[in-house]
Write a protein that holds these residues in place. Structure first.
Motif, short mmCIF file in Angstrom:
data_model
loop_
_atom_site.label_atom_id
_atom_site.label_comp_id
_atom_site.label_asym_id
_atom_site.label_seq_id
_atom_site.Cartn_x
_atom_site.Cartn_y
_atom_site.Cartn_z
N TRP A 75 68.79 20.30 -23.04
CA TRP A 75 69.16 20.07 -24.43
C TRP A 75 70.67 20.06 -24.59
CZ3 TRP A 75 66.86 17.63 -27.98
CH2 TRP A 75 65.48 17.62 -28.05
N ARG A 76 71.38 20.92 -23.84
CA ARG A 76 72.84 20.89 -23.89
C ARG A 76 73.36 19.54 -23.41
NH1 ARG A 76 73.12 26.49 -21.27
NH2 ARG A 76 73.00 27.86 -23.06
N GLN A 77 72.79 19.05 -22.31
CA GLN A 77 73.21 17.77 -21.77
C GLN A 77 72.87 16.62 -22.72
OE1 GLN A 77 71.57 16.69 -17.95
NE2 GLN A 77 73.29 15.34 -17.52
N ILE A 78 71.69 16.66 -23.31
CA ILE A 78 71.30 15.63 -24.29
C ILE A 78 72.25 15.65 -25.47
CG2 ILE A 78 69.53 15.02 -26.00
CD1 ILE A 78 67.43 15.87 -23.85
N ARG A 92 76.63 13.00 -28.39
CA ARG A 92 77.96 12.98 -28.99
C ARG A 92 78.83 11.90 -28.35
NH1 ARG A 92 79.96 17.88 -27.61
NH2 ARG A 92 78.02 18.90 -27.15
N LYS A 93 78.78 11.77 -27.01
CA LYS A 93 79.55 10.73 -26.32
C LYS A 93 79.11 9.34 -26.76
CE LYS A 93 81.04 13.03 -22.10
NZ LYS A 93 81.01 12.99 -20.62
N LEU A 94 77.82 9.13 -26.87
CA LEU A 94 77.31 7.84 -27.31
C LEU A 94 77.77 7.54 -28.73
CD1 LEU A 94 75.58 5.34 -26.78
CD2 LEU A 94 73.60 6.64 -27.58
N GLY A 95 77.75 8.54 -29.59
CA GLY A 95 78.24 8.36 -30.95
C GLY A 95 79.70 7.94 -30.97
N THR A 96 80.50 8.55 -30.10
CA THR A 96 81.91 8.19 -30.00
C THR A 96 82.07 6.74 -29.54
OG1 THR A 96 82.49 10.47 -29.45
CG2 THR A 96 84.11 8.78 -28.89
N ILE A 97 81.30 6.33 -28.56
CA ILE A 97 81.35 4.96 -28.06
C ILE A 97 80.93 3.97 -29.14
CG2 ILE A 97 80.31 3.33 -26.42
CD1 ILE A 97 80.23 5.71 -24.42
N VAL A 98 79.87 4.29 -29.86
CA VAL A 98 79.40 3.42 -30.94
C VAL A 98 80.49 3.27 -31.99
CG1 VAL A 98 77.77 3.26 -32.86
CG2 VAL A 98 76.94 3.82 -30.58
#
Length: 68
Positions: free
Chosen positions: A33-36, A41-47
């Motif tokens: 869950w920590r990794q997810i 969050r990283k995907l949100g930043t990329i988007v």
């Protein structure tokens, strides 16, 4: 009487093993869950970067790899 004691010991052993397994599974799930959460969050930043028009390198502008 020893039959009951043996059965009780077997049950206690099984419960201890199950408790250990549950603790290991809980630790694994928590780490996942920590990794997810981090990946989300990283995907949100990329988007957001893509939506805001941050320049992404054009593949045709890059030099070809050495094996070409």
């Amino acid at each position: 009487m020893t039959d009951i004691a043996d059965r009780l010991e077997a049950l206690e052993t099984r419960v201890a093993f199950q408790d250990h397994t549950i603790d290991e599974l809980n630790a694994t799930i928590t780490a996942q869950w920590r990794q997810i959460d981090m990946l989300t969050r990283k995907l949100g930043t990329i988007v957001e970067q893509v939506r805001s028009g941050v320049h992404i390198a054009d593949p045709s502008s890059e030099p070809p790899p050495p094996h070409y």
